[in-house]
Design an enzyme around this catalytic site. Structure first.
Site, short mmCIF file in Angstrom:
data_model
loop_
_atom_site.label_atom_id
_atom_site.label_comp_id
_atom_site.label_asym_id
_atom_site.label_seq_id
_atom_site.Cartn_x
_atom_site.Cartn_y
_atom_site.Cartn_z
N ASP A 1 4.70 -64.18 7.12
CA ASP A 1 6.03 -65.04 6.71
C ASP A 1 6.49 -64.50 5.26
O ASP A 1 7.12 -64.92 4.69
CB ASP A 1 5.80 -66.25 6.56
CG ASP A 1 4.73 -66.70 5.56
OD1 ASP A 1 3.92 -65.88 4.93
OD2 ASP A 1 4.29 -67.92 5.30
N THR B 1 3.92 -58.71 2.36
CA THR B 1 2.78 -58.38 3.66
C THR B 1 3.39 -57.54 4.65
O THR B 1 2.77 -56.52 5.06
CB THR B 1 2.22 -59.64 4.07
OG1 THR B 1 1.73 -60.37 3.05
CG2 THR B 1 1.06 -59.28 4.89
N CYS C 1 10.27 -46.64 11.48
CA CYS C 1 9.00 -47.99 11.02
C CYS C 1 9.88 -49.02 10.52
O CYS C 1 11.20 -48.83 10.32
CB CYS C 1 8.22 -46.99 9.95
SG CYS C 1 8.73 -46.81 8.45
N CYS D 1 12.30 -48.05 7.58
CA CYS D 1 13.63 -47.59 8.11
C CYS D 1 14.57 -48.37 8.15
O CYS D 1 15.65 -48.16 8.02
CB CYS D 1 13.21 -46.61 9.30
SG CYS D 1 12.24 -45.23 9.39
N CYS E 1 11.50 -68.04 2.25
CA CYS E 1 10.91 -68.11 3.69
C CYS E 1 9.96 -69.44 3.83
O CYS E 1 10.02 -70.04 4.79
CB CYS E 1 10.03 -66.94 3.86
SG CYS E 1 11.12 -65.48 4.36
N CYS F 1 13.08 -41.75 4.89
CA CYS F 1 12.27 -42.86 4.82
C CYS F 1 11.17 -42.62 3.64
O CYS F 1 10.40 -41.54 3.92
CB CYS F 1 11.72 -43.42 5.82
SG CYS F 1 10.68 -44.64 5.91
#
Ligand SMILES: [Zn+2]
Length: 258
Positions: free
Chosen positions: A127, A131, A170, A173, A186, A243
């Site tokens: 969340d 991470t 990825c 990107c 969040c 990237c």
């Protein structure tokens, strides 16, 4: 597979796309689920029911009463437990043949890289953006496919990244880490309960397709789901040649990102 397993997984084995070979591949696979919350709950339940051999469940939080509206791994009796222990109890009850490894931590650094390296496929069910980016970097570095999901309010997202494919983008990107929103948001925003089930279940489906070697994984696109109207749209996500995580200079140095 013994007779019990042939029966248990018969509705998979009956599918031409899966069969005994595909089911064997699922049993031989290891999946890392980062986050045992709203997305990780349905994802882990389906992966366990479907016979994935080994599940690594990672989360550093404990079960809270506010989780129970959507985090269906957990129960009122297990409020206060580490989420990964509560999750392991639920998953072992559903399918005792699945090995569930509880990683009671918000994985980062070496521990994250080690867990990713063990996995056939990684499901990002967390969340927070910090991470998400760390998991993406670890997956690119180890060359492990990543199934990324997100759900907030009535809005859901799904994307699949496969660093083994040269044209796969990825996560970075798609969402460069220069555009990270406030992480506090969040945790304090609302989320529609079944939306987490819809997205988490899509994540399980994509992970099973990758590990089982059937279907066509949803690589190179972003799926957007609006649960207010059930409008589902998809957009193509190209690989960013510059990237900072999966770009060619990073691949050469072997040190993707910071
Ligand atoms: Zn990239």
């Amino acid at each position: 597979m013994n007779d019990q397993e042939l029966l248990r997984y018969s509705r998979h084995i009956l599918l031409d796309e899966i069969g005994i070979e595909g089911q064997d591949r699922l049993r031989a696979s290891t999946m890392l689920i980062v986050g045992a919350g709203g997305l990780g709950s349905p994802a882990a339940l389906y992966l366990a029911a479907a016979g994935v051999g080994r599940l690594l469940l990672a989360d550093g939080d404990t079960v809270d009463l506010t989780n129970l509206q959507r985090q269906i791994l957990h129960t009122p009796a297990r409020v206060g437990w580490p989420k990964v222990e509560s999750g392991r109890a639920a998953l072992q009850e559903l399918n005792p043949a699945v090995e569930v490894v509880a990683l009671n931590a918000r994985l980062s650094g070496e521990a994250l890289q080690a867990a990713v390296a063990e996995a056939t496929v990684v499901l990002d069910c967390c969340d927070n953006f910090e991470t998400r980016h760390a998991v993406n970097r670890a997956c690119v570095r180890a060359g492990i496919p990543l199934v990324s999901g997100a759900a907030i309010r009535f809005d859901g997202q799904l994307a699949v990244f496969d660093p083994r494919q040269p044209d796969s983008p990825c996560y970075h990107c798609l969402f460069p880490d220069t555009e990270v929103p406030d992480p506090v948001q969040c945790a304090t925003m609302g989320v529609f309960a079944p939306l987490t089930g819809m997205i988490g279940t899509l994540q399980a489906a994509e992970a099973l397709k990758i590990a089982g070697g059937f279907g066509r994984p949803f690589v190179g696109s972003l799926l957007l789901l609006d649960a207010r109207s059930l409008e589902i749209s998809r957009m193509t996500v190209p690989r960013d040649p510059h990237c900072a995580v999966c770009g060619p200079q990073q691949a050469r140095s072997g040190e993707p990102g910071a």
